[in-house]
Design an enzyme around this catalytic site. Structure first.
Site, short mmCIF file in Angstrom:
data_model
loop_
_atom_site.label_atom_id
_atom_site.label_comp_id
_atom_site.label_asym_id
_atom_site.label_seq_id
_atom_site.Cartn_x
_atom_site.Cartn_y
_atom_site.Cartn_z
CG HIS A 1 -16.69 7.77 -8.71
ND1 HIS A 1 -17.41 8.85 -8.44
CD2 HIS A 1 -17.33 6.59 -7.98
CE1 HIS A 1 -18.60 8.19 -7.96
NE2 HIS A 1 -18.40 6.94 -7.55
CB SER B 1 -7.87 31.09 12.26
OG SER B 1 -8.63 32.57 12.08
CD GLU C 1 -1.56 2.40 1.93
OE1 GLU C 1 -2.31 3.50 2.14
OE2 GLU C 1 -0.40 2.57 2.52
C1 LIG Z 1 -11.83 34.27 11.69
O1 LIG Z 1 -12.24 33.08 12.10
C2 LIG Z 1 -12.01 33.01 13.68
C3 LIG Z 1 -12.56 31.27 13.82
O2 LIG Z 1 -13.56 31.13 13.22
C4 LIG Z 1 -12.80 33.96 14.41
O3 LIG Z 1 -12.66 33.67 15.93
C5 LIG Z 1 -12.05 35.09 14.10
O4 LIG Z 1 -13.01 35.96 14.73
C6 LIG Z 1 -12.35 35.49 12.58
N1 LIG Z 1 -11.77 36.73 12.01
C7 LIG Z 1 -12.25 37.31 11.56
C8 LIG Z 1 -11.32 38.83 11.15
O5 LIG Z 1 -13.20 37.80 10.86
ZN LIG Z 2 -1.26 3.26 5.90
#
Ligand SMILES: *[C@@H]1O[C@H](CO)[C@@H](O)[C@H](O)[C@H]1NC(C)=O
Ligand SMILES: [Zn+2]
Ligand SMILES: *[C@@H]1O[C@H](CO)[C@@H](O)[C@H](O)[C@H]1NC(C)=O
Ligand SMILES: *[C@@H]1O[C@H](CO)[C@@H](O)[C@H](O)[C@H]1NC(C)=O
Ligand SMILES: *[C@@H]1O[C@H](CO)[C@@H](O)[C@H](O)[C@H]1NC(C)=O
Ligand SMILES: *[C@@H]1O[C@H](CO)[C@@H](O)[C@H](O)[C@H]1NC(C)=O
Ligand SMILES: *[C@@H]1O[C@H](CO)[C@@H](O)[C@H](O)[C@H]1NC(C)=O
Length: 807
Positions: free
Chosen positions: A758, A643, A456
């Site tokens: 697919h 984030s 694998e």
């Molecule tokens: C970006 O996303 C994070 C996590 O969802 C959030 O806590 C944060 O306020 C966001 N920042 C902006 C600038 O929108």
């Molecule tokens: Zn593996």
């Protein structure tokens, strides 16, 4: 490469010289192709079967005990929950991790596995293939600096300023790390070579990372890339580097990608603590996995001895590469300090999770000046060598409804306690449990095929060659494929699946207790209840993407708070698993319970536990995702909140081959805008046809539900005609369920990669793992090719229409 239609003749012209295979093939043929629907015998046996063995099987059935299962569904489930044992899982782990088992290097593990399965009561055999793979011979990685005056171009005085050991440290606590026959650090399918050149830091080496470098005019041609692991499949990092004229690739594991679990954040490294051992190295395959898995010399047909072999150009790398630890990456990264732009001059994708600042690394891009170079020497031996799948079979009463269950056995290292042998230990416990049921007189409704795959790690070799060999049979009879690779490396349950199988995953995890939360289920406590889509990265690929067999893949992953898992490193060892990964092997037992129940749901319920509506609903969601992607391609968002994105989303964003320069040019023409809008419009057509499919799917599920309740009711034997009718209705519904997924195969395959058939699921072209869905549409959007996008709408629409018609 062959299309699906061409494979059949290819397979039959293959010289059959293995007795095992002949026996197997003969059996398959006899079982499935001589059973004619018009045969009197068949009808008689149906009658007998339906009346006496199939519909409700109360233990107190009057008379006629012969041929009926002595273990009913509920009893089977209880056995599958009660039998798996942590001590046994530990014992199997101890065996598998005792010595090296690289692909094609350890026949005794195949034999041992076969013998164990037979001891458990499951008849097994070994199926072999001859595959083209490499083994490491010699290597070197050194940083060289020219001595004397910088402008003295005639000076030949090179000084070695850093010589990498290319070894993982030996730890007294962990005996796997000092085995004399341990596997050197190297890359599967890497090219031999000896290159000396300045070095460039290329971040994760995604397509978009390289695009950023091109835009910044960083010189790449003739240079060696140093990239960190992560986000996309490693072989695709090299593929892009190679396309851009780079001459070598170094890959290292940046502790920044370990999140909170780092030395910098106060955690001791393995073996004292849960952080990454600084000398750990990730081995791995450099195959161009998103183009085609399997033996690169036999695309689309099985690697049996004597078959014609295709050239490998374009399927595996042509420039050398080497994996290293972060401890040994530091001197090379520090040599880049002060040269070229910094990662922080680029964009947020370059500063994300950089974890070596505290070691003095500034993350400069480079290149290093001409008097600071790296020598990368890599010597690989390429051979065509046997590998061994172990196949165990429990015959069911319905001959043409088969469930295949698999795990790979080969590992990059002597250990491999997580990858793959936690899965191997789990599979053994599952087989032992089913063996127990057989001993008690259980007669399964459907056939189960258990597989222990070899090879694998190099590129899904054992499973791909096997699927290619038995494609006609699998297309006809295989209901589902269940995969387990890394069974346990933490406590967070994770699953990916074809939507048809979603409901059985919820059912199985709801029925198994969480080891850390007595009285609560895995579903409640160890899982975010998200099921990812199928792409690639393990042995389900050939089943799902090539043969159109609904598949799933499950395991316990490491969460943010779990110890760092040393993927493909000597530290993925028995000692690590016992001390950090799964002390007491309790999650091994839990995983065996879940996996056993998943199999039981598919094997022993009269009506297949599929959900067609889940599939249709998912398809509609996928069409909407394509619309969203198109919208953000046409009107790029000004700011992306990094984030708020999952790793998968980041991988898809950074691993696409969208060309912003070309797009800026193309978008400015009005004819192009018009074509894009026409494409957007045609997606509505897809929503419509998926809507029709949804209606029919809901009706099928309702009919199935009705049959389920009828099958639960007691029907007296003298109402045999009612039983017979019910049996035929169930048979019809099951056959519809069985073939739904096949409708989504397109015989010509995806653009530029015809092995992948697919139209819904495929690995991302430039990510290699689970990609965006509807690859044809997504890749056309990335390429801003609206004509091709419309072509894919037609192809997908036809598939959806076919599926709806057949329901
Ligand atoms: C970006 O996303 C994070 C996590 O969802 C959030 O806590 C944060 O306020 C966001 N920042 C902006 C600038 O929108
Ligand atoms: Zn593996
Ligand atoms: C094969 O695996 C077994 C069990 O892990 C091990 O003891 C043995 O050393 C391995 N053999 C070879 C040739 O590597
Ligand atoms: C399964 O059935 C086939 C024939 O239908 C037979 O050849 C084979 O030996 C059986 N296998 C087992 C494990 O009973
Ligand atoms: C690699 O090439 C360099 C010259 O470019 C040479 O000095 C060195 O000996 C070579 N290494 C090997 C192992 O052949
Ligand atoms: C890259 O080079 C091109 C042409 O030589 C130039 O127009 C552009 O400004 C350069 N870009 C950067 C970021 O230096
Ligand atoms: C992007 O497109 C432009 C214009 O068509 C082309 O010059 C450039 O090479 C492309 N970049 C990449 C990375 O393919």
């Amino acid at each position: 490469m062959g299309t699906a239609a061409e494979q059949t003749p290819l397979i039959t012209t293959v010289k059959v010289d293995s007795a095992l295979r002949r026996q197997y093939h003969h059996r398959v043929t006899r079982r499935f192709f001589t059973l004619s629907f018009t045969s009197v015998l068949f009808w008689l046996s149906l009658l007998f079967f339906a009346t006496f063995t199939f519909v409700p099987r109360p233990k107190s059935w009057p008379g006629c005990g012969h041929g009926r299962s002595k273990v009913d569904y509920e009893e089977l489930r209880q056995l599958l929950l009660d039998t798996p044992d942590s001590k046994k899982a530990e014992e199997w782990q101890r065996y598998y991790t005792a010595g090296p088992h690289l692909a094609g290097k350890n026949y005794s593990q195949a034999l041992w596995t076969k013998e164990k399965w037979e001891e458990f009561g499951v008849k097994s055999h070994i199926v072999d293939y001859e595959v083209y793979i490499n083994y490491p011979i010699e290597h070197r990685l050194a940083l060289l600096e020219k001595e004397g005056k910088k402008d003295d171009s005639t000076s030949d005085n090179w000084k070695v300023s850093f010589e990498a050991t290319l070894e993982e440290d030996i730890l007294d606590e962990d005996p796997s790390t000092s085995l004399p026959e341990r596997v050197p650090v190297f890359h599967g399918y890497s090219a031999s070579g000896n290159v000396t050149a300045p070095v460039v830091y290329v971040n994760y080496g995604t397509y978009q990372d390289f695009d950023d470098l091109l835009k910044a005019n960083v010189s790449l041609s003739g240079k060696i890339a140093i990239a960190r692991y992560g986000l996309i499949f490693r072989g695709l990092k090299l593929k892009r580097a190679q396309e851009l004229g780079m001459v070598g690739v170094i890959l290292y594991s940046d502790p920044g990608d370990d999140g909170e679990m780092t030395e910098e954040k106060g955690h001791a490294p393995y073996p004292e603590g849960p952080a990454r051992q600084p000398s750990s190295v990730q081995r791995g395959s450099m195959q161009f996995l998103s183009i085609a898995p399997g033996d690169p010399t036999t695309p689309g047909y099985p690697s049996k001895p004597g078959v014609p072999r295709a050239p490998v150009d374009g399927a595996i790398p042509s420039i050398p590469s080497i994996p290293i630890s972060y401890a040994e990456a530091v001197p090379i990264l520090k040599a880049l300090n002060g040269h070229g732009p910094k990662a922080s001059d680029f964009n947020k994708w370059w500063t994300r999770r950089t974890g070596l600042g505290y070691k003095g690394v500034d993350y400069n891009i480079g290149p290093t000046p001409d008097d600071v170079v790296v020598n990368l020497y890599n010597q690989q031996e390429y051979v065509t060598t046997p590998l061994w799948n172990v196949i165990g079979v429990i015959n069911g009463t319905i001959p043409d409804e088969v469930i295949v269950v698999g795990n790979h056995r080969d590992a990059w290292i002597a250990g491999g306690a997580g990858d793959p042998n936690s899965g191997s230990a789990v599979l053994n416990e599952v087989i032992r449990s089913f063996g127990e049921a057989l001993r008690l007189g259980w007669k399964p409704l459907r056939t189960i095929v258990f597989a222990s795959w070899d090879g694998e790690e190099y590129g899904l070799l054992g499973s791909t060659e096997w699927v290619e060999e038995y494609l006609p049979w699998l297309s006809h009879a295989n209901v589902a494929y269940l995969n387990i690779d890394v069974g346990v490396r933490g406590k967070v349950f994770s699953a990916s699946a074809a939507p048809l199988l979603n409901s059985i995953i919820y059912a199985a995890t709801a029925a198994v207790e969480s080891p850390d939360h007595p009285g609560h289920s895995i579903l409640e406590k160890n899982w975010d209840k998200k099921i990812s889509t199928m792409g690639s990265g393990s042995d389900f690929t050939a089943f799902q993407d090539f043969a159109g067999i609904p598949s799933l893949d499950v395991g316990f992953n490491a969460g943010e708070d779990d110890p760092v898992y040393h993927y493909h490193s000597n530290y993925d060892s028995f000692y690590w698993m016992k001390t950090y990964g799964d002390p007491g092997f309790v999650y091994h037992r839990t995983m065996a319970q879940i996996f056993g129940l998943l199999i039981a749901e598919l094997v022993d319920l009269p009506v297949l536990a599929f959900s067609a509506e889940s599939y249709a609903t998912a398809l509609d969601k996928y069409v909407s995702q394509v619309e969203d992607k198109l919208d953000s391609a046409l009107h790029p968002p000004k700011e992306i909140n990094i984030s708020a994105l999952t790793e998968q989303e980041i991988s898809n964003l950074r691993g696409n081959h969208f060309n912003s320069t070309a797009n800026a040019v193309a978008s400015s023409t009005s004819s192009n805008k018009k074509a894009a809008l026409a494409f957007r419009d045609s997606l509505k057509r897809l929503h419509d046809s998926v809507g029709k499919l949804t209606e029919k799917a809901a009706r099928l599920d309702a009919e199935a539900e009705d049959l389920r309740s009828q099958a639960r009711e007691h029907i007296p034997w003298y109402h045999w005609h009612q039983k017979l009718k019910l049996w035929f209705q169930i048979r019809k519904v099951n056959t519809k369920y069985k073939y739904i997924e096949r409708n989504f195969l397109f015989s010509e395959g995806l653009d530029g990669r015809p092995w992948f058939k697919h139209v819904v699921f495929a690995p991302g072209l430039w990510t290699g793992y689970s990609g965006a869905v509807f690859p044809g549409l997504v890749e056309s959007i990335d390429a801003r090719d609206w004509t091709n996008a419309e072509r894919w709408v037609d192809i997908i629409d036809a598939c959806v229409g076919n599926a709806a018609r057949k329901l």
